[in-house]
Design an enzyme around this catalytic site. Structure first.
Site, PDB file in Angstrom:
ATOM      1  N   HIS A   1     -14.576 -17.474  15.500  1.00 50.01           N
ATOM      2  CA  HIS A   1     -13.792 -17.816  14.311  1.00 50.01           C
ATOM      3  C   HIS A   1     -13.699 -16.599  13.370  1.00 50.01           C
ATOM      4  O   HIS A   1     -12.611 -16.252  12.896  1.00 50.01           O
ATOM      5  CB  HIS A   1     -14.465 -19.005  13.603  1.00 50.01           C
ATOM      6  CG  HIS A   1     -13.806 -19.430  12.327  1.00 50.01           C
ATOM      7  ND1 HIS A   1     -13.213 -20.656  12.169  1.00 50.01           N
ATOM      8  CD2 HIS A   1     -13.654 -18.798  11.129  1.00 50.01           C
ATOM      9  CE1 HIS A   1     -12.715 -20.755  10.937  1.00 50.01           C
ATOM     10  NE2 HIS A   1     -12.985 -19.642  10.293  1.00 50.01           N
ATOM     11  N   GLU A   2     -14.845 -15.965  13.121  1.00 50.91           N
ATOM     12  CA  GLU A   2     -14.855 -14.828  12.187  1.00 50.91           C
ATOM     13  C   GLU A   2     -14.112 -13.631  12.767  1.00 50.91           C
ATOM     14  O   GLU A   2     -13.423 -12.911  12.049  1.00 50.91           O
ATOM     15  CB  GLU A   2     -16.291 -14.439  11.802  1.00 50.91           C
ATOM     16  CG  GLU A   2     -17.087 -15.543  11.110  1.00 50.91           C
ATOM     17  CD  GLU A   2     -16.347 -16.219   9.969  1.00 50.91           C
ATOM     18  OE1 GLU A   2     -15.541 -15.558   9.272  1.00 50.91           O
ATOM     19  OE2 GLU A   2     -16.551 -17.420   9.764  1.00 50.91           O
TER      20      GLU A   2
ATOM     21  N   HIS B   1     -10.532 -13.863  12.109  1.00 51.97           N
ATOM     22  CA  HIS B   1     -10.149 -13.428  10.752  1.00 51.97           C
ATOM     23  C   HIS B   1      -9.847 -11.929  10.726  1.00 51.97           C
ATOM     24  O   HIS B   1      -8.949 -11.485  10.017  1.00 51.97           O
ATOM     25  CB  HIS B   1     -11.272 -13.722   9.753  1.00 51.97           C
ATOM     26  CG  HIS B   1     -11.244 -15.118   9.205  1.00 51.97           C
ATOM     27  ND1 HIS B   1     -10.193 -15.609   8.467  1.00 51.97           N
ATOM     28  CD2 HIS B   1     -12.148 -16.118   9.262  1.00 51.97           C
ATOM     29  CE1 HIS B   1     -10.454 -16.856   8.106  1.00 51.97           C
ATOM     30  NE2 HIS B   1     -11.634 -17.199   8.578  1.00 51.97           N
TER      31      HIS B   1
HETATM   32 NI    NI Z   1     -12.545 -19.033   8.351  1.00 52.32          NI
END
Ligand code: NI
Length: 174
Positions: free
Chosen positions: A136-137, A140
């Site tokens: 998830h990170e 980003h």
């Molecule tokens: Ni996030």
């Protein structure tokens, strides 16, 4: 260079969230301050991970703490990840997309290579929640949000909330 004191959580549709973050060239005092600030934001907002763009800084750095505590928080600079194994679906939210949750498919395992604040490279194997946080990170840092990974049905149901976030963004930046 960014003024770390001004860093705060960014919400969709802040442009920085949709851009590919740039490598950290030098790990200096400002990066250490940024990491500290990011951990503070993550813990205060009850998150388990936070990436540079979410603090308004388009650099390849994220912090993660699978149990949400300050003590477990770790800093990953210029990370490279290699997801592996089978995939699984799990619910994810994002501090930059308040109110939006969706079932996201991720690999169950991943290996991460990164540099720490001490300038040393390290590698970690992760699975389950931790592997999900890393993926998830890392997203980003590539400018990808969970909203981009929602299924068609989930995207339709998130449409109103996304619209509301866009309206709030316009109001805050007027
Ligand atoms: Ni996030």
């Amino acid at each position: 260079m960014m003024d770390v004191k001004k860093c705060r959580i960014t919400h969709y549709p802040s442009p920085v969230l949709g851009e590919k973050a740039k490598p950290v060239e030098k790990i200096d005092e400002n990066i250490a301050l940024l990491a500290e600030k990011m951990i503070e934001i993550m813990v205060d907002t009850k998150g388990v991970g936070l990436a540079g763009p979410q603090a308004g800084v388009g650099l390849r750095i994220f912090v993660a703490s699978p149990d949400g505590s300050r003590e477990s928080a770790k800093v990953y600079i210029n990370p490279e990840i290699s997801p592996s194994g089978s995939t699984e679906v799990g619910q994810e939210g994002c501090l930059s997309l308040p109110g939006i949750y969706g079932n996201i498919t991720r690999c169950k395992k991943c290996t991460i290579k990164a540099t720490g604040l001490d300038g040393k490279e390290f590698a970690e194997e992760a699975e389950g929640l931790k592997a999900r946080i890393f993926q998830h990170e890392y997203d980003h840092l590539e400018g990808t949000l969970v909203a981009d990974r929602l299924s068609t049905v989930a995207r339709i149901s998130a449409r109103k909330k996304l619209k509301k976030l866009r309206q709030q963004h316009v109001e805050q930046n007027d």
